[in-house]
Motif scaffolding. Structure first.
Motif, PDB file in Angstrom:
ATOM      1  N   ILE A  91       0.806  -1.231   0.000  1.00 36.34           N
ATOM      2  CA  ILE A  91       0.000   0.000   0.000  1.00 36.34           C
ATOM      3  C   ILE A  91       0.838   1.278   0.000  1.00 36.34           C
ATOM      4  O   ILE A  91       0.286   2.366   0.037  1.00 36.34           O
ATOM      5  N   GLY A  92       2.130   1.145  -0.077  1.00 36.75           N
ATOM      6  CA  GLY A  92       2.990   2.328  -0.088  1.00 36.75           C
ATOM      7  C   GLY A  92       2.640   3.307  -1.191  1.00 36.75           C
ATOM      8  O   GLY A  92       2.597   4.514  -0.959  1.00 36.75           O
ATOM      9  N   GLU A  93       2.375   2.794  -2.379  1.00 38.97           N
ATOM     10  CA  GLU A  93       2.026   3.679  -3.497  1.00 38.97           C
ATOM     11  C   GLU A  93       0.711   4.411  -3.250  1.00 38.97           C
ATOM     12  O   GLU A  93       0.568   5.571  -3.616  1.00 38.97           O
ATOM     13  N   LEU A  94      -0.243   3.730  -2.622  1.00 39.85           N
ATOM     14  CA  LEU A  94      -1.527   4.374  -2.319  1.00 39.85           C
ATOM     15  C   LEU A  94      -1.342   5.495  -1.293  1.00 39.85           C
ATOM     16  O   LEU A  94      -1.882   6.588  -1.444  1.00 39.85           O
ATOM     17  N   VAL A  95      -0.572   5.208  -0.248  1.00 43.69           N
ATOM     18  CA  VAL A  95      -0.323   6.213   0.797  1.00 43.69           C
ATOM     19  C   VAL A  95       0.462   7.393   0.223  1.00 43.69           C
ATOM     20  O   VAL A  95       0.139   8.549   0.478  1.00 43.69           O
ATOM     21  N   ALA A  96       1.486   7.099  -0.586  1.00 43.39           N
ATOM     22  CA  ALA A  96       2.264   8.175  -1.221  1.00 43.39           C
ATOM     23  C   ALA A  96       1.387   8.981  -2.175  1.00 43.39           C
ATOM     24  O   ALA A  96       1.517  10.207  -2.254  1.00 43.39           O
ATOM     25  N   GLY A  97       0.493   8.315  -2.867  1.00 44.83           N
ATOM     26  CA  GLY A  97      -0.418   9.021  -3.766  1.00 44.83           C
ATOM     27  C   GLY A  97      -1.317   9.994  -3.025  1.00 44.83           C
ATOM     28  O   GLY A  97      -1.566  11.112  -3.495  1.00 44.83           O
ATOM     29  N   ILE A  98      -1.798   9.579  -1.862  1.00 44.55           N
ATOM     30  CA  ILE A  98      -2.617  10.475  -1.037  1.00 44.55           C
ATOM     31  C   ILE A  98      -1.788  11.676  -0.610  1.00 44.55           C
ATOM     32  O   ILE A  98      -2.203  12.826  -0.774  1.00 44.55           O
ATOM     33  N   LYS A  99      -0.619  11.407  -0.076  1.00 47.24           N
ATOM     34  CA  LYS A  99       0.205  12.452   0.526  1.00 47.24           C
ATOM     35  C   LYS A  99       0.778  13.440  -0.485  1.00 47.24           C
ATOM     36  O   LYS A  99       0.744  14.647  -0.260  1.00 47.24           O
TER      37      LYS A  99
END
Length: 170
Positions: free
Chosen positions: A12-20
């Motif tokens: 989920i790193g990409e999802l979290v980075a996408g949010i941030k």
């Protein structure tokens, strides 16, 4: 205590980075729901008590202007509505416009955050959840936890993902 439903490095790193970093908010509700389920599971098992209030890790006003939003605040707002726990806003302030923590060593992170946060008013609760998007080294939450510990407030840290130290997953 850090509570997270997933590992940053395992999907989920990409999802979290996408949010941030890119304001890609489509996955936010799904990730918060996973966190809610983890919290409820730990509560059912008797491992945690729900906090009386929650506080989002604040951004410095300059960073907030640059980014346009505080991802931790968005997470906390959604959690507050889903769990019925009040969110305290503006009682924790980032008074120092620190460099981004990404890419810094542990020592640099600690120096970067020295005296960066203050409490602006007394908090009349014994249990608080501090909300962030991801916890990596724990430097940010440790810096904030020291403020709460000085007022005898128990702090839980809730985040969307935990980023394990390099080599831990091998």
């Amino acid at each position: 205590m850090v509570i997270a439903p997933a590992s940053y490095h395992q999907g989920i790193g990409e999802l979290v980075a996408g949010i941030k970093y890119r304001a890609e908010l489509a996955a936010l509700d799904m990730l918060v729901m996973a966190l809610v389920e983890r919290i409820k599971q730990l509560q059912r098992l008797g491992l945690i008590r729900l906090p009386q209030a929650m506080i989002a890790v604040p951004l410095h006003p300059n960073r907030l202007r640059q980014r346009g939003f505080n991802q931790a605040w968005l997470i906390a707002d959604t959690l507050s509505r889903q769990l019925g726990i009040p969110m305290l806003d503006k009682v924790l302030v980032r008074r120092v416009d620190t460099r981004p923590q990404a890419g810094l060593t542990g020592k640099q992170r600690r120096r970067n955050l020295a005296d960066a946060f203050i409490l602006t008013e007394p908090i009349n609760y014994q249990r608080i959840a501090l909300i962030d998007d991801v916890v990596t080294t724990g430097t940010t939450v440790q810096s904030i936890a020291e403020l709460f510990a000085a007022h005898y407030i128990h702090l839980q840290v809730w985040c969307l993902a935990r980023a394990e130290a390099p080599g831990l997953l091998e």
